[in-house]
Write a protein that holds these residues in place. Structure first.
Motif, mmCIF file in Angstrom:
data_model
loop_
_atom_site.group_PDB
_atom_site.id
_atom_site.type_symbol
_atom_site.label_atom_id
_atom_site.label_comp_id
_atom_site.label_asym_id
_atom_site.label_seq_id
_atom_site.Cartn_x
_atom_site.Cartn_y
_atom_site.Cartn_z
ATOM 1 N N ALA A 66 30.599 18.794 65.006
ATOM 2 C CA ALA A 66 31.119 19.190 63.559
ATOM 3 C C ALA A 66 32.676 18.345 63.422
ATOM 4 O O ALA A 66 33.395 18.702 62.627
ATOM 5 C CB ALA A 66 31.216 20.615 63.393
ATOM 6 N N MET B 52 29.468 24.879 57.899
ATOM 7 C CA MET B 52 29.866 26.027 59.005
ATOM 8 C C MET B 52 29.307 27.084 58.667
ATOM 9 O O MET B 52 28.644 27.939 59.447
ATOM 10 C CB MET B 52 31.459 26.061 59.026
ATOM 11 C CG MET B 52 31.769 26.873 60.203
ATOM 12 S SD MET B 52 33.562 26.965 60.509
ATOM 13 C CE MET B 52 33.493 28.195 61.753
ATOM 14 N N GLY C 119 31.914 19.766 57.747
ATOM 15 C CA GLY C 119 31.803 21.122 57.981
ATOM 16 C C GLY C 119 32.465 22.088 57.059
ATOM 17 O O GLY C 119 32.435 23.325 56.972
ATOM 18 N N ASN D 68 22.770 18.647 63.880
ATOM 19 C CA ASN D 68 24.219 18.126 63.353
ATOM 20 C C ASN D 68 24.563 19.077 61.950
ATOM 21 O O ASN D 68 23.806 19.864 61.477
ATOM 22 C CB ASN D 68 23.777 16.762 62.612
ATOM 23 C CG ASN D 68 23.748 15.742 63.559
ATOM 24 O OD1 ASN D 68 24.342 15.997 64.697
ATOM 25 N ND2 ASN D 68 22.926 14.647 63.306
ATOM 26 N N ILE D 69 25.804 18.865 61.866
ATOM 27 C CA ILE D 69 26.596 19.884 60.938
ATOM 28 C C ILE D 69 26.050 19.769 59.490
ATOM 29 O O ILE D 69 26.075 20.632 58.735
ATOM 30 C CB ILE D 69 28.043 19.570 60.880
ATOM 31 C CG1 ILE D 69 28.978 20.458 60.107
ATOM 32 C CG2 ILE D 69 28.406 18.120 60.486
ATOM 33 C CD1 ILE D 69 28.920 22.082 60.662
ATOM 34 N N HIS E 178 25.439 27.184 58.921
ATOM 35 C CA HIS E 178 24.982 27.330 60.382
ATOM 36 C C HIS E 178 25.092 28.788 60.951
ATOM 37 O O HIS E 178 24.372 29.378 61.815
ATOM 38 C CB HIS E 178 25.742 26.174 61.254
ATOM 39 C CG HIS E 178 25.310 24.820 61.324
ATOM 40 N ND1 HIS E 178 24.125 24.603 61.817
ATOM 41 C CD2 HIS E 178 25.713 23.739 60.481
ATOM 42 C CE1 HIS E 178 23.790 23.126 61.793
ATOM 43 N NE2 HIS E 178 24.902 22.680 60.590
ATOM 44 N N PHE F 166 31.273 25.052 67.907
ATOM 45 C CA PHE F 166 31.387 23.973 67.173
ATOM 46 C C PHE F 166 32.470 22.815 67.860
ATOM 47 O O PHE F 166 33.582 23.325 68.390
ATOM 48 C CB PHE F 166 32.108 24.270 65.785
ATOM 49 C CG PHE F 166 31.314 25.184 64.781
ATOM 50 C CD1 PHE F 166 30.274 24.345 63.928
ATOM 51 C CD2 PHE F 166 31.168 26.597 64.806
ATOM 52 C CE1 PHE F 166 29.456 25.345 62.993
ATOM 53 C CE2 PHE F 166 30.490 27.392 64.136
ATOM 54 C CZ PHE F 166 29.439 26.796 63.197
ATOM 55 N N VAL G 153 26.927 22.844 67.610
ATOM 56 C CA VAL G 153 27.168 22.058 66.301
ATOM 57 C C VAL G 153 28.215 20.905 66.523
ATOM 58 O O VAL G 153 29.197 21.446 66.340
ATOM 59 C CB VAL G 153 27.241 23.050 65.050
ATOM 60 C CG1 VAL G 153 27.255 22.027 63.765
ATOM 61 C CG2 VAL G 153 26.151 24.052 64.848
#
Length: 508
Positions: free
Chosen positions: A77, A177, A162, A284-285, A180, A199, A75
């Motif tokens: 971030a 975050m 994030g 994407n974050i 995810h 990340f 990810v």
């Protein structure tokens, strides 16, 4: 051109003088537009699956996960959230004190619906002596925004996306975050029930990300019946790019040092290359949704991954046949049809090659990283799109292109771009090991002629900035690629704070 102190600066960053010279040359010359054959569409580069096919691919992915393969969710971030609040920063600087624009009115009309509202309300009580309803009644709208954006309050104007509270739950608000993490638990947990997440973050915010990951792991693990292995990395200094002044010379800071800037998300190909995993998801974050809307996302992710491992198995089978040297003309035709039909890669002059030459080209073409990219129907959202493009060697392959890579002064190419049926939501699943289990060296598959140049300024002086080929654009140009249609419900980015008021980001 370079002084001793410059060379010392380059060495410290891990960048050669030759690389800096090459970057300056790229800034001076610019980058060529890509030659297009067509925009990809369903039946012409984009796969559309039936419900039965989708179920089959999902089973394939579930079986793959259960068989002990390593999987990581990657990810990006590091991006700051400041652009999310551009309109609110403008409100703070405005001469008026009461909301005037539609954006400002929408924000304050829906303020209680934001997941960060309870925390913001507490800040307002502490710093202003009034809660949000009282401040609104008193016409002190800017005090509320200041507590949201500035360091006396939540400091959201300086934090990355994030770490912001996006979604409300009974147990408390969640950040991207954490969303995810939840996603990973639902489609990327291995046979050992461990979810590996990576990340990419900025150095200044790394400690905050690490703390959030540590603090939230136990509750998330209990909720989803998994464990989390979370790692972090930063863009490498060696991927920074030189800036040029108006004369095309290195832009120098007031202290005489040369200005380098982050090379854009394309620099993350180095971070991706450092991961040791069979399969890597990329997303994407800010493209996350609350739990009650996750089923479409989970289905879409498993579909892409199931297609990936199915195609990878065929590629590995064909590579073993080619490596053996014991192949028939019929087998070569079958492999050639696969490259042309499934991978949508065409070599116009292949008929001029004999069977051994064809086999050698097929082997070289097949033995490279593989990615399957979700594509959603075009509904006017900004972003790159899927195309069939010509490569420097004369072949045609699938590419994700941005508008800056296309000559929009050419009416035919502009029509391809504007009338494309699909666009790129950044939803990828990648296979980064070869048929012998060896990691590909991903920087070898970058097309360095696909960077971007933008005009910036520093201390009142104009400069030209160079961005490396984008992560899912030129940085993956020489990968084998498949495009698959996924539902629009899987694309829910948050570009402005008011996007969090959309139904896709609200609790049930």
């Amino acid at each position: 051109m370079f002084e001793k102190k410059d060379l010392e600066q380059f060495e410290k960053k891990g960048i050669s003088a030759q690389m800096v010279e090459s970057q300056l040359e790229s800034i001076a010359k610019g980058f060529p537009y890509l030659e297009l054959e067509a925009a990809a569409s369903v039946g012409k580069g984009i796969i559309q699956t039936t419900a039965e096919q989708c179920d089959s691919y999902i089973r394939t992915w579930d079986n793959y996960l259960a068989s002990g393969h390593s999987v990581t969710k990657f990810v990006p971030a590091s991006g700051a959230a400041s652009r999310m609040f551009k309109d609110l920063f403008a409100f703070l600087d405005a001469e008026y004190d009461v909301p005037q624009t539609d954006f400002e009115k929408t924000f304050f009309n829906g303020i209680a619906k934001f997941a960060f509202y309870p925390e913001l309300n507490a800040c307002c009580k502490t710093n202003e002596g009034m809660d949000i309803p009282e401040l609104i009644a008193a016409g002190k709208f800017k005090a509320i925004v200041a507590n949201l954006l500035q360091d006396k309050g939540l400091n959201y104007g300086a934090l990355p996306k994030g770490l912001l509270r996006f979604h409300s739950y009974k147990a408390g608000a969640r950040t991207p975050m954490e969303e995810h993490m939840a996603e990973g638990a639902l489609y990327a947990a291995g046979s050992d029930a461990v979810v590996h997440l990576h990340f990419t973050v900025s150095a200044e915010h790394r400690a905050l990300f690490e703390k959030l990951g540590k603090d939230s792991q136990a509750a998330m693990a209990k909720m989803y019946g998994t464990r989390f292995d979370i790692s972090f990395s930063e863009q490498k200094p060696s991927t920074d790019t030189v800036a040029a002044d108006a004369a095309g010379q290195p832009f120098r800071n007031n202290d005489g040092s040369i200005l380098f800037r982050p090379g854009g998300h394309g620099a993350l190909i180095e971070n991706l290359n450092d991961l040791d995993s069979d399969i890597i998801f990329i997303k994407n974050i800010d493209n996350v949704v609350p739990d009650h809307l996750k089923p479409a996302t989970i289905t879409g992710k498993k579909l892409l991954a199931g297609i990936l491992v199915t195609v990878q198995n065929r590629i590995f089978e064909y590579l073993r046949i080619l490596e053996s040297g014991k192949y028939t003309a019929e087998q070569i035709r079958t492999i050639q049809d696969f490259v042309r039909g499934t991978l949508c890669c065409r070599k116009p002059d292949i008929a001029t090659l004999d069977m051994q030459q064809t086999a050698a080209w097929l082997s070289e073409k097949l033995n490279r990283p593989l990615r399957v990219c979700g594509m959603v129907r075009n509904v006017g959202e900004p972003g790159g799109g899927p195309f069939l493009a010509y490569n420097p060697d004369g072949t045609v392959s699938l590419q994700i292109l941005e508008s800056s890579q296309i000559d929009l002064s050419d009416s035919c190419k502009k029509e391809m771009f504007t009338k494309g049926t699909h666009f790129n939501p950044v939803d990828l699943v990648c296979a980064v090991k070869d048929y012998k289990g060896r990691k590909f060296n991903l920087p070898l598959y970058v097309d360095h002629a696909t960077g971007f140049i933008s005009n910036k300024s520093k201390n009142g002086r104009e400069l030209k900035a160079l961005e490396l080929p984008g992560l899912w654009n030129g940085a993956m140009s020489d990968w084998n690629t498949l495009f698959v249609e996924v539902p629009l419900e899987t694309f829910n980015p948050v570009k402005t704070v008011n996007d969090l008021l959309r139904a896709q980001h609200q609790s049930v």
